[in-house]
Design a protein around this motif. Structure first.
Motif, PDB file in Angstrom:
ATOM      1  N   THR A  58      12.122  23.176   4.593  1.00  0.00           N
ATOM      2  CA  THR A  58      10.970  23.689   3.851  1.00  0.00           C
ATOM      3  C   THR A  58      10.834  25.192   4.030  1.00  0.00           C
ATOM      4  OG1 THR A  58       9.827  21.581   4.113  1.00  0.00           O
ATOM      5  CG2 THR A  58       8.477  23.478   3.543  1.00  0.00           C
ATOM      6  N   ILE A 105      13.644  27.101   2.074  1.00  0.00           N
ATOM      7  CA  ILE A 105      13.480  27.048   0.617  1.00  0.00           C
ATOM      8  C   ILE A 105      12.347  27.954   0.162  1.00  0.00           C
ATOM      9  CG2 ILE A 105      12.724  25.571  -1.299  1.00  0.00           C
ATOM     10  CD1 ILE A 105      14.341  23.304   0.009  1.00  0.00           C
ATOM     11  N   PHE A 106      11.190  27.853   0.823  1.00  0.00           N
ATOM     12  CA  PHE A 106      10.007  28.568   0.337  1.00  0.00           C
ATOM     13  C   PHE A 106       9.897  29.998   0.850  1.00  0.00           C
ATOM     14  CE2 PHE A 106       8.831  24.114  -0.339  1.00  0.00           C
ATOM     15  CZ  PHE A 106       8.382  24.182  -1.648  1.00  0.00           C
ATOM     16  N   HIS A 107      10.487  30.284   2.004  1.00  0.00           N
ATOM     17  CA  HIS A 107      10.400  31.637   2.544  1.00  0.00           C
ATOM     18  C   HIS A 107      11.653  32.463   2.308  1.00  0.00           C
ATOM     19  CE1 HIS A 107       7.145  30.128   5.568  1.00  0.00           C
ATOM     20  NE2 HIS A 107       6.651  30.365   4.366  1.00  0.00           N
ATOM     21  N   GLU A 108      12.797  31.790   2.177  1.00  0.00           N
ATOM     22  CA  GLU A 108      14.064  32.509   2.004  1.00  0.00           C
ATOM     23  C   GLU A 108      14.670  32.322   0.622  1.00  0.00           C
ATOM     24  OE1 GLU A 108      15.604  34.517   4.037  1.00  0.00           O
ATOM     25  OE2 GLU A 108      14.761  34.197   6.029  1.00  0.00           O
ATOM     26  N   GLY A 109      14.122  31.404  -0.159  1.00  0.00           N
ATOM     27  CA  GLY A 109      14.696  31.145  -1.479  1.00  0.00           C
ATOM     28  C   GLY A 109      16.037  30.440  -1.423  1.00  0.00           C
ATOM     29  N   ALA A 110      16.296  29.706  -0.352  1.00  0.00           N
ATOM     30  CA  ALA A 110      17.582  29.025  -0.200  1.00  0.00           C
ATOM     31  C   ALA A 110      17.735  27.911  -1.228  1.00  0.00           C
ATOM     32  CB  ALA A 110      17.704  28.445   1.201  1.00  0.00           C
ATOM     33  N   GLU A 111      18.957  27.751  -1.716  1.00  0.00           N
ATOM     34  CA  GLU A 111      19.283  26.657  -2.629  1.00  0.00           C
ATOM     35  C   GLU A 111      19.997  25.577  -1.825  1.00  0.00           C
ATOM     36  OE1 GLU A 111      21.340  27.870  -6.121  1.00  0.00           O
ATOM     37  OE2 GLU A 111      19.894  29.458  -6.608  1.00  0.00           O
ATOM     38  N   GLU A 125      25.896  34.352   3.276  1.00  0.00           N
ATOM     39  CA  GLU A 125      24.467  34.513   3.019  1.00  0.00           C
ATOM     40  C   GLU A 125      23.677  33.349   3.619  1.00  0.00           C
ATOM     41  OE1 GLU A 125      26.952  36.622   0.162  1.00  0.00           O
ATOM     42  OE2 GLU A 125      26.816  34.480   0.663  1.00  0.00           O
TER      43      GLU A 125
END
Length: 227
Positions: A22, A25-31, A45
């Protein structure tokens, strides 16, 4: 005294990380397809995201003079989700080995390394919030064996299962870990009424696991209560 012994004997609580997938995804923009954080190991990355996440907790533990339990990015790296992510048994084992090696490299590079415990993270074979299938202990042991065997072979400090929804799966995981000589911790998903997603009372679930596993779980947790 080893770090695992200190975890259970220290009057000061250890720190653990909180919601890796979580957060990233929400803080780092990870896919991360299907919330599989282990895919980040495949790119510089992604590895840098994982490094920043872990080191922020290492630094926090050092400032607070506390031990830290570092979870590997392997919540989805099991026999239930692996095939959905293109992994066969060998692939599951490889991903878990790589994740442990990555965690150890990060630990060895940090000045607080003697106070950091490597935790092999397991997740449920299905949905951790709305289970579609209730596994028997035998089914669960089979689905989680590749991951647990890798954790044992790589000698992680402890294996911990998170967002587990029902005792059958928990019992299978715990007993397989016990057979492998692997210290194990267990965390159930609970709703705001204190019950598992199946509707079972938490106390009843814990008692069922304790009775079926000889009380070998090192400690229990709860997570992800939904409003």
């Amino acid at each position: 005294m080893g770090i695992l012994d200190r975890l259970f004997s220290s009057p000061a609580p250890f720190i653990s990380d909180g919601g890796m997938e979580t957060d990233l995804i929400f803080h780092e923009g990870a896919e991360m397809p299907l919330f599989a954080s282990f895919v980040l190991l495949d790119s510089p990355e992604g590895c840098e995201m994982l490094r920043r996440y872990a080191v922020s907790y290492f630094d926090l533990a050092q400032v607070a003079s506390r031990g830290f339990v570092m979870g590997t990015p392997t919540w989805r790296a099991n026999g239930g989700w692996g095939p959905k992510l293109g992994l066969d048994d060998a692939g599951i084992r490889d991903v878990n080995r790589r994740a442990i090696a990555f965690a150890r490299d990060l630990r060895s590079a940090h000045p607080w390394r003697d106070h950091i415990l490597i935790e092999g993270v397991l997740g449920p074979a299905g949905d951790g919030y709305a289970p579609e299938q209730l596994l028997t202990p035998t089914e669960a042991a089979r689905l989680h064996s590749a991951q647990l065997e890798t954790f044992a072979e790589e000698d992680v400090d402890i294996a911990s299962a998170f967002t587990i929804t029902h005792p059958g799966e928990a019992i299978g995981m715990v007993n397989r870990a016990r057979d492998l000589g692997l210290p194990f911790a267990l965390s159930f998903t609970v709703e705001t009424d204190g019950r598992l997603p199946t509707g079972q009372d938490l106390d009843c679930a814990l008692s069922e696991v304790e009775a079926a596993t000889g009380g070998c779980v090192r400690y229990y947790g709860i997570n992800c209560a939904h409003s």
